[in-house]
Motif scaffolding. Structure first.
Motif, PDB file in Angstrom:
ATOM      1  N   UNK A 154       1.347  -9.562   9.925  1.00  0.00           N
ATOM      2  CA  UNK A 154       1.004  -9.570   8.501  1.00  0.00           C
ATOM      3  C   UNK A 154       1.156  -8.187   7.879  1.00  0.00           C
ATOM      4  N   UNK A 155       0.610  -7.171   8.548  1.00  0.00           N
ATOM      5  CA  UNK A 155       0.598  -5.830   7.956  1.00  0.00           C
ATOM      6  C   UNK A 155       0.372  -4.782   9.028  1.00  0.00           C
ATOM      7  N   UNK A 156       0.783  -3.542   8.761  1.00  0.00           N
ATOM      8  CA  UNK A 156       0.414  -2.456   9.675  1.00  0.00           C
ATOM      9  C   UNK A 156      -1.103  -2.284   9.678  1.00  0.00           C
ATOM     10  N   UNK A 157      -1.645  -1.841  10.792  1.00  0.00           N
ATOM     11  CA  UNK A 157      -3.070  -1.532  10.895  1.00  0.00           C
ATOM     12  C   UNK A 157      -3.231  -0.018  10.826  1.00  0.00           C
ATOM     13  N   UNK A 174      -3.344   6.732   9.351  1.00  0.00           N
ATOM     14  CA  UNK A 174      -2.278   6.689  10.355  1.00  0.00           C
ATOM     15  C   UNK A 174      -2.159   5.278  10.924  1.00  0.00           C
ATOM     16  N   UNK A 175      -0.917   4.836  11.136  1.00  0.00           N
ATOM     17  CA  UNK A 175      -0.683   3.513  11.706  1.00  0.00           C
ATOM     18  C   UNK A 175      -1.090   3.531  13.172  1.00  0.00           C
ATOM     19  N   UNK A 176      -1.897   2.556  13.569  1.00  0.00           N
ATOM     20  CA  UNK A 176      -2.348   2.490  14.953  1.00  0.00           C
ATOM     21  C   UNK A 176      -2.131   1.120  15.575  1.00  0.00           C
ATOM     22  N   UNK A 177      -1.476   0.212  14.833  1.00  0.00           N
ATOM     23  CA  UNK A 177      -1.236  -1.123  15.366  1.00  0.00           C
ATOM     24  C   UNK A 177      -0.846  -2.067  14.254  1.00  0.00           C
ATOM     25  N   UNK A 178      -1.176  -3.339  14.424  1.00  0.00           N
ATOM     26  CA  UNK A 178      -0.824  -4.347  13.410  1.00  0.00           C
ATOM     27  C   UNK A 178      -1.950  -5.362  13.259  1.00  0.00           C
ATOM     28  N   UNK A 179      -1.970  -5.984  12.085  1.00  0.00           N
ATOM     29  CA  UNK A 179      -2.827  -7.148  11.837  1.00  0.00           C
ATOM     30  C   UNK A 179      -1.905  -8.359  11.763  1.00  0.00           C
ATOM     31  N   UNK A 180      -2.228  -9.402  12.512  1.00  0.00           N
ATOM     32  CA  UNK A 180      -1.399 -10.597  12.562  1.00  0.00           C
ATOM     33  C   UNK A 180      -1.822 -11.601  11.478  1.00  0.00           C
TER      34      UNK A 180
END
Length: 258
Positions: A160-163, A169-175
């Motif tokens: 869905x979006x970067x976390x 800072x980007x550290x993962x993703x949200x599904x």
């Protein structure tokens, strides 16, 4: 003669009646006094005062889509319907489920990100008027998550979006299914081509899956299971000897190093 014979008895009876009336009046007065003079109430417990004046801070409102969890299951923030990611301290995060649930409106006073859809929350107000605020001083030591321990949790779906983290800072993703996958800043940069919104993703790692949501520290990740690669989890300890081991205090290149 009868009068003189019964007078002492009648006199004694009169004394008893008078005493009863006096005692009854005194008892009634006591009851009346108790009603008119209640015991003093217990003073209210003082609430912690804010360290800073948060009135000038921007206010963000929106509908909560989900909690943003850490891989150990703590609430670290909220995802709003417009894509804004709200982050807060552990103390505020622990209290969030008590004042707002997914699907409800929330009002947040906090710093807005520059070029990032993030808010660093200092006060949160739920739909029923309950409000929580960050009362820690600037010098307070923030608690940190220990490396997560638990079962492997697989996640498969569409991004869905970067976390982000609280620093943007980007550290993962949200599904899209609301799962949260942590990979760490270094891996997020290295695997940017795989972590685009709309891309499919497979990941597995230690984390939580429960009523509040799913969150993992990915150990394997890829566009699908056949292309998955091993990565260092976001909460992996730094390289070197573990604290307490014989080599922990050895300085590389020092006279005691091997």
């Amino acid at each position: 003669m009868d009068i003189y014979r019964h007078s002492p008895c009648r006199l004694l009876a009169g004394v008893f009646v008078a005493a009863s009336l006096v005692g009854g009046s005194a008892h009634a007065a006591d009851r009346k006094g108790a009603v008119q003079h209640p015991a003093p109430s217990t003073p209210a417990v003082a609430q912690p005062a804010l360290v800073f004046d948060i009135a000038p801070l921007p206010v963000t409102t929106g509908q909560v889509t989900q909690y943003i969890l850490t891989a150990s299951g703590q609430v670290s923030g909220l995802l709003l319907a417009d894509g804004t990611q709200v982050f807060c301290t552990h103390e505020l995060g622990d209290s969030l489920p008590g004042i707002v649930r997914p699907g409800e409106q929330v009002t947040v006073a906090g710093l807005k990100g520059v070029g990032r859809p993030i808010v660093r929350a200092y006060a949160v107000t739920g739909p029923r008027g309950q409000r929580i605020a960050d009362v820690r001083s600037a010098t307070a030591v923030a608690p940190s998550d220990s490396p997560s321990i638990g079962p492997d949790v697989p996640v498969d779906g569409t991004i869905l979006a970067p976390l982000y983290d609280m620093q943007g800072k980007v550290q993962g993703v949200i599904m899209r299914d609301h799962s949260v996958i942590y990979v760490g800043e270094t891996n997020a940069t290295r695997l940017a081509a795989w972590l685009r919104p709309g891309a499919t993703l497979h990941a597995i790692g230690i984390g939580v899956a429960g009523e509040r949501g799913t969150a993992i520290n990915a150990r394997e990740i890829g566009p699908d299971i056949s292309q998955a690669i091993h990565i260092e989890p976001a909460d992996a300890p730094p390289p070197g000897a573990f604290p307490g081991s014989s080599g922990y205090d050895v300085i590389p290149g020092g006279s005691t190093a091997e």
